[in-house]
Scaffold this motif. Sequence first.
Motif, PDB file in Angstrom:
ATOM      1  N   GLY A   1       1.653   2.198   7.077  1.00  0.00           N
ATOM      2  CA  GLY A   1       1.260   3.160   6.047  1.00  0.00           C
ATOM      3  C   GLY A   1       2.331   3.370   4.977  1.00  0.00           C
ATOM      4  O   GLY A   1       2.333   4.402   4.293  1.00  0.00           O
TER       5      GLY A   1
ATOM      6  N   HIS B   1       2.508   2.195   2.179  1.00  0.00           N
ATOM      7  CA  HIS B   1       1.912   2.281   0.838  1.00  0.00           C
ATOM      8  C   HIS B   1       1.376   3.671   0.512  1.00  0.00           C
ATOM      9  O   HIS B   1       0.942   3.921  -0.601  1.00  0.00           O
ATOM     10  CB  HIS B   1       0.785   1.247   0.715  1.00  0.00           C
ATOM     11  N   LYS B   2       1.374   4.559   1.499  1.00  0.00           N
ATOM     12  CA  LYS B   2       0.909   5.929   1.252  1.00  0.00           C
ATOM     13  C   LYS B   2       2.081   6.912   1.222  1.00  0.00           C
ATOM     14  O   LYS B   2       1.881   8.125   1.154  1.00  0.00           O
ATOM     15  CB  LYS B   2      -0.094   6.358   2.352  1.00  0.00           C
TER      16      LYS B   2
ATOM     17  N   LEU C   1       4.139   5.846  -3.741  1.00  0.00           N
ATOM     18  CA  LEU C   1       3.136   6.443  -4.637  1.00  0.00           C
ATOM     19  C   LEU C   1       3.698   6.666  -6.048  1.00  0.00           C
ATOM     20  O   LEU C   1       2.944   6.724  -7.012  1.00  0.00           O
ATOM     21  CB  LEU C   1       2.603   7.755  -4.047  1.00  0.00           C
TER      22      LEU C   1
ATOM     23  N   TYR D   1       0.229   5.220  -8.139  1.00  0.00           N
ATOM     24  CA  TYR D   1      -0.479   6.453  -7.760  1.00  0.00           C
ATOM     25  C   TYR D   1      -1.604   6.179  -6.761  1.00  0.00           C
ATOM     26  O   TYR D   1      -1.878   6.986  -5.877  1.00  0.00           O
ATOM     27  CB  TYR D   1      -1.055   7.094  -9.031  1.00  0.00           C
ATOM     28  N   SER D   2      -2.252   5.011  -6.877  1.00  0.00           N
ATOM     29  CA  SER D   2      -3.411   4.722  -6.017  1.00  0.00           C
ATOM     30  C   SER D   2      -3.003   4.362  -4.593  1.00  0.00           C
ATOM     31  O   SER D   2      -3.861   4.291  -3.704  1.00  0.00           O
ATOM     32  CB  SER D   2      -4.232   3.562  -6.605  1.00  0.00           C
ATOM     33  N   GLY D   3      -1.728   4.099  -4.362  1.00  0.00           N
ATOM     34  CA  GLY D   3      -1.279   3.779  -3.003  1.00  0.00           C
ATOM     35  C   GLY D   3      -1.863   2.484  -2.479  1.00  0.00           C
ATOM     36  O   GLY D   3      -2.284   2.398  -1.322  1.00  0.00           O
ATOM     37  N   THR D   4      -1.910   1.471  -3.340  1.00  0.00           N
ATOM     38  CA  THR D   4      -2.431   0.161  -2.928  1.00  0.00           C
ATOM     39  C   THR D   4      -1.475  -0.937  -3.385  1.00  0.00           C
ATOM     40  O   THR D   4      -0.663  -0.744  -4.296  1.00  0.00           O
ATOM     41  CB  THR D   4      -3.823  -0.119  -3.538  1.00  0.00           C
TER      42      THR D   4
ATOM     43  N   HIS E   1     -12.233  -0.222   5.953  1.00  0.00           N
ATOM     44  CA  HIS E   1     -11.537   1.060   6.135  1.00  0.00           C
ATOM     45  C   HIS E   1     -12.409   2.118   6.805  1.00  0.00           C
ATOM     46  O   HIS E   1     -11.876   3.060   7.385  1.00  0.00           O
ATOM     47  CB  HIS E   1     -11.036   1.592   4.786  1.00  0.00           C
TER      48      HIS E   1
ATOM     49  N   VAL F   1      -3.088   5.707   9.710  1.00  0.00           N
ATOM     50  CA  VAL F   1      -3.228   5.441   8.267  1.00  0.00           C
ATOM     51  C   VAL F   1      -4.611   5.854   7.771  1.00  0.00           C
ATOM     52  O   VAL F   1      -4.758   6.415   6.682  1.00  0.00           O
ATOM     53  CB  VAL F   1      -2.974   3.938   7.966  1.00  0.00           C
ATOM     54  N   GLU F   2      -5.644   5.585   8.576  1.00  0.00           N
ATOM     55  CA  GLU F   2      -7.022   5.903   8.160  1.00  0.00           C
ATOM     56  C   GLU F   2      -7.317   7.367   8.491  1.00  0.00           C
ATOM     57  O   GLU F   2      -7.835   7.686   9.566  1.00  0.00           O
ATOM     58  CB  GLU F   2      -8.037   4.982   8.879  1.00  0.00           C
TER      59      GLU F   2
END
Length: 212
Positions: free
Chosen positions: A38, A40-41, A46, A50-53, A115, A125-126
């Motif tokens: 996780g 990326h979150k 971020l 901002y989108s965390g991808t 997801h 993460v989910e």
Amino acid sequence: MKIYDWPTGPYPARVRIALTEKGMESEIAFETVDLWKGEHKMAGFLKKNYSGTLPVLELDDGAFIAECTAITEYFDNLDGNPILTGNTSREKGDIHMMSKRAELEVMDAVSVYFHHATPGLGPDVELYQNNEWGLRQRDKALRGMRYFDSVLRERSFVAGDKFSMADITLVGGLIFAAIVDLPVPGECTALLAWYERMKERPSVSKQLALKA
Ligand SMILES: N[C@@H](CCC(=O)N[C@@H](CS)C(=O)NCC(=O)O)C(=O)O
């Protein structure tokens, strides 16, 4: 320039394929961000996107460009020879439309399925899952594959008679579909034949050879 990515991730694959097509891979440093942890979150990431991808491109002046299509356009125009995103207004319009459609109808739909209707990246993460929404998006992805099969019965490439970013986007969608065990319906013979042709491209075969 640096790209934050996850080497075998299907979205980062799109940018890696584009870079190989452009012969630019050696100009880029890659930094792995661990999706399964996780990373990326987390707040630090971020700030970059901002989108965390993933992927995210960091330019030498410290600016960030996210979104596969935006990163591909950036690279494609650097040398004044935009072979992937189109030279003329018409080519640009066709490629943009078909790439967006490949995202909306196949790749992003597969992503939502992953997801929401599978364990995805795991419970840490989910944080929100909606199984029914995920299954609807799986069905949407299958409809999208049938649509692209009909397109590829009429033409050699997704956006016309030349390989482009739209092909890369659809390749990304099928890479993701394979990861989540969502096979292309057998009757989609034109789509399957096109995918075999895509796998013969060094850019795609190199990406597929990477192991998770
Ligand atoms: N629209 C974005 C989507 C990127 C995307 O979803 N990337 C995946 C990596 S394969 C990701 O970061 N997934 C993590 C998540 O959504 O939690 C793009 O085209 O770059």
